[in-house]
Design an enzyme around this catalytic site. Sequence first.
Site, PDB file in Angstrom:
ATOM      1  CG  HIS A 180      64.742 -87.868  16.554  1.00 24.33           C
ATOM      2  ND1 HIS A 180      65.507 -88.903  16.433  1.00 24.33           N
ATOM      3  CD2 HIS A 180      65.580 -86.723  16.478  1.00 24.33           C
ATOM      4  CE1 HIS A 180      67.013 -88.466  16.525  1.00 24.33           C
ATOM      5  NE2 HIS A 180      66.906 -87.198  16.699  1.00 24.33           N
ATOM      6  CG  HIS A 213      68.105 -81.727  10.412  1.00 17.98           C
ATOM      7  ND1 HIS A 213      68.238 -80.977  11.253  1.00 17.98           N
ATOM      8  CD2 HIS A 213      68.850 -82.935  10.947  1.00 17.98           C
ATOM      9  CE1 HIS A 213      69.070 -81.251  12.190  1.00 17.98           C
ATOM     10  NE2 HIS A 213      69.315 -82.617  12.111  1.00 17.98           N
TER      11      HIS A 213
HETATM   12  P1  2AM Z   1      70.300 -84.917  14.352  1.00 15.92           P
HETATM   13  O1  2AM Z   1      71.261 -85.936  14.282  1.00 15.92           O
HETATM   14  O2  2AM Z   1      68.940 -85.415  13.687  1.00 15.92           O
HETATM   15  O3  2AM Z   1      70.747 -83.471  14.045  1.00 15.92           O
HETATM   16  C1  2AM Z   1      70.020 -86.592  19.789  1.00 15.92           C
HETATM   17  O4  2AM Z   1      71.147 -86.916  20.001  1.00 15.92           O
HETATM   18  C2  2AM Z   1      69.748 -85.918  18.540  1.00 15.92           C
HETATM   19  O5  2AM Z   1      69.972 -84.512  19.076  1.00 15.92           O
HETATM   20  C3  2AM Z   1      70.564 -86.326  17.656  1.00 15.92           C
HETATM   21  O6  2AM Z   1      69.919 -87.153  16.681  1.00 15.92           O
HETATM   22  C4  2AM Z   1      70.725 -84.987  16.751  1.00 15.92           C
HETATM   23  O7  2AM Z   1      69.704 -84.960  15.778  1.00 15.92           O
HETATM   24  C5  2AM Z   1      70.241 -83.923  17.674  1.00 15.92           C
HETATM   25  N1  2AM Z   1      71.523 -82.728  18.006  1.00 15.92           N
HETATM   26  C6  2AM Z   1      71.595 -81.671  17.912  1.00 15.92           C
HETATM   27  N2  2AM Z   1      72.622 -81.071  18.747  1.00 15.92           N
HETATM   28  C7  2AM Z   1      73.357 -82.152  18.883  1.00 15.92           C
HETATM   29  C8  2AM Z   1      74.615 -82.160  19.410  1.00 15.92           C
HETATM   30  N3  2AM Z   1      75.180 -81.182  19.702  1.00 15.92           N
HETATM   31  N4  2AM Z   1      75.231 -83.277  19.826  1.00 15.92           N
HETATM   32  C9  2AM Z   1      74.293 -84.505  19.787  1.00 15.92           C
HETATM   33  N5  2AM Z   1      73.056 -84.516  19.123  1.00 15.92           N
HETATM   34  C10 2AM Z   1      72.521 -83.345  18.690  1.00 15.92           C
END
Ligand code: 2AM
Length: 183
Positions: free
Chosen positions: A39, A122
Amino acid sequence: MRLFFALQPPADLAEALAGEALTLSRRYGGRPARPESIHLTLAFLGEVAAERLPDVLAAGRAVQVPEFDLTIDRFALWPHNGVLWAGCAPPADGLFRLVTDLREQLRASSIAFDGGSRFIPHVSLVRRVRTHGKLELPAPISRCWACSDFALIRSRLMAAGPDYAVVESFPLLPRGLSREPPN
Ligand code: 2AM
């Protein structure tokens, strides 16, 4: 419940990106994303009280942004957290419009989200890459991603990795339509 809004690629693109994740993880270590978990996060809400879910859904439904295309054409690594990700070619105006509108709707409803830092589009492909120094990353095959909806996703943290379930999908407007009426 732990919630976030995200774009989910069509199945063929998710499979292709998961294939790239597998190849990269074999080369650089780390845990590759599974196709069903791929995603692009638009806004991460984190823990949300169940009684606020109707407000969160209303914020998603209020977004009025036209469909757009993304071109996934680059890999990058964040050394600080070991996330190897795929990014898109600029300009990604449609995506930034969606993120801006969605975040405005969330703020208007006083729904907190993790939006402190600059939005960097990303798609996380491999987590926990451990590297000493700069990696020479190959260029991915350039892929077009036609974005016609986004989703509110519930995340459950399991031992085998996060388990994601779509709470609701929100269609984007047909191309060429926008919220503002023409002059
Ligand atoms: P990413 O790893 O692709 O950046 C669900 O947890 C999704 O939300 C994660 O895959 C992460 O995407 C995104 N995300 C953004 N901020 C976050 C945070 N503070 N803690 C956990 N997930 C976060």
